[in-house]
Enzyme design. Sequence first.
Site, PDB file in Angstrom:
ATOM      1  N   HIS A   1     -14.672 -15.329  12.609  1.00  0.00           N
ATOM      2  CA  HIS A   1     -14.135 -14.104  12.007  1.00  0.00           C
ATOM      3  C   HIS A   1     -12.630 -14.256  11.787  1.00  0.00           C
ATOM      4  CE1 HIS A   1     -13.895 -10.118  10.677  1.00  0.00           C
ATOM      5  NE2 HIS A   1     -14.230  -9.441  11.767  1.00  0.00           N
TER       6      HIS A   1
ATOM      7  N   PRO B   1     -22.194  -8.881   9.398  1.00  0.00           N
ATOM      8  CA  PRO B   1     -21.914  -8.410  10.757  1.00  0.00           C
ATOM      9  C   PRO B   1     -21.444  -6.963  10.728  1.00  0.00           C
ATOM     10  CG  PRO B   1     -20.807 -10.494  10.298  1.00  0.00           C
ATOM     11  CD  PRO B   1     -21.302  -9.980   8.996  1.00  0.00           C
TER      12      PRO B   1
ATOM     13  N   ALA C   1     -19.284  -8.557  15.298  1.00  0.00           N
ATOM     14  CA  ALA C   1     -18.169  -9.322  15.861  1.00  0.00           C
ATOM     15  C   ALA C   1     -18.362  -9.407  17.372  1.00  0.00           C
ATOM     16  CB  ALA C   1     -16.848  -8.653  15.527  1.00  0.00           C
TER      17      ALA C   1
ATOM     18  N   TYR D   1      -8.080  -8.891  12.264  1.00  0.00           N
ATOM     19  CA  TYR D   1      -8.229  -9.346  13.642  1.00  0.00           C
ATOM     20  C   TYR D   1      -7.412 -10.626  13.850  1.00  0.00           C
ATOM     21  CZ  TYR D   1     -11.598  -5.602  13.644  1.00  0.00           C
ATOM     22  OH  TYR D   1     -12.181  -4.368  13.525  1.00  0.00           O
TER      23      TYR D   1
ATOM     24  N   HIS E   1     -10.286  -8.904   8.251  1.00  0.00           N
ATOM     25  CA  HIS E   1     -10.215  -7.496   8.666  1.00  0.00           C
ATOM     26  C   HIS E   1      -9.121  -7.195   9.686  1.00  0.00           C
ATOM     27  CE1 HIS E   1     -14.678  -7.232   7.299  1.00  0.00           C
ATOM     28  NE2 HIS E   1     -13.822  -7.305   6.281  1.00  0.00           N
TER      29      HIS E   1
ATOM     30  N   GLY F   1     -24.220  -4.636   4.101  1.00  0.00           N
ATOM     31  CA  GLY F   1     -23.904  -3.925   5.327  1.00  0.00           C
ATOM     32  C   GLY F   1     -24.526  -2.547   5.350  1.00  0.00           C
TER      33      GLY F   1
END
Length: 361
Positions: free
Chosen positions: A180, A25, A61, A185, A183, A326
Amino acid sequence: MSESILFRPLSIRGVTIRNRIWVAPMCQYSAEACDGMTTDWHLVHLGSFGQGGAGLVITEATAVSPEGRISPQDLGIWNDEQTQAFRRITDFLHGQGATTGIQLAHAGRKASTYRPWAPERGTVPMDAGGWPTVAPSPIAFPGYATPGELDTAAIDGVVDDFVAAALRSIDAGFDVLEIHAAHGYLIHQFLSPLSNERTDEYGGSLENRARLLLRIVGETRAAVGEDVPLLVRFSATDWVDDGWNEEQTATVAAWAKDGGADVFDISSGGNMTGVTIPVSPGYQVPLAEYVAANGDVPVSAVGLITTAAQAAEIVDEGRADAVMLGREMLRDPHFALRAAHELGVTVDYWPAQYERSAWPA
């Protein structure tokens, strides 16, 4: 190399993915109307990976609620209009033989921020289209506004939002769901003791800090049934002493597997600033190996995987079940087809328009 596991299909529950080269993602910050809707940019961006032979293509995301967006320009899947708009993308990807995935996310204290190329930094103010942020505890991410602390009723609402978004994702044509939890979040904020100072059932012990994730996994599995693959993306470490680490990640991954998750996408960092990360080619692969070995779970590896030989070695040596790419995919959306050509692997999903590229140089 013609026998590389990299190009063997991988079946997860009711879905078979054509190879082990997956698109990670990657946020595009390109919903220009700030309504969470996909645009032509997203169609071409994601569609090119399907043309290029990737096995699984996962969207950026995608927010489960308006306040869960990282920036006002993020995608969302909290309403039916957004759901239907995704259909154009999933239909195209399926037409290219790719498996479709969506990453469901809530940014928590890192929400309502300017997109990376904006001249401003930090939290977008209310009068410029921003919104109040929320988190497990009222601890600001450095440079951002202080979030409000979620009460238990609001936490219940977050779980409901993830489940509703999962059901919409199936309606939108997605084959695979990813939660998710990385990172920095919202879910990662609950997992890490550095951002979670709660004293109720969602704070303190590892079991309590993992409660939000495990509720989302369990209730999502119950809602979507037994055939839909469910991934979880973790940051395996905060790269800070006394923070979230590989051992906790492996433990919670095992719990999440028992709750209905299937594969764990292992990244790192994002919850704290000022940390030293030993970045080098494949630098996060050992984290994936640790989680796989100590949690007894399937994993994908991500992080500076940039060549066909490197990707094949990771999978062939059993260091991960699949690789996520990525930035290399941004540089070359046809990485998977190029890798097959370089490794001498014959695949049957070259687009007819590009098939001459499969011929020997």
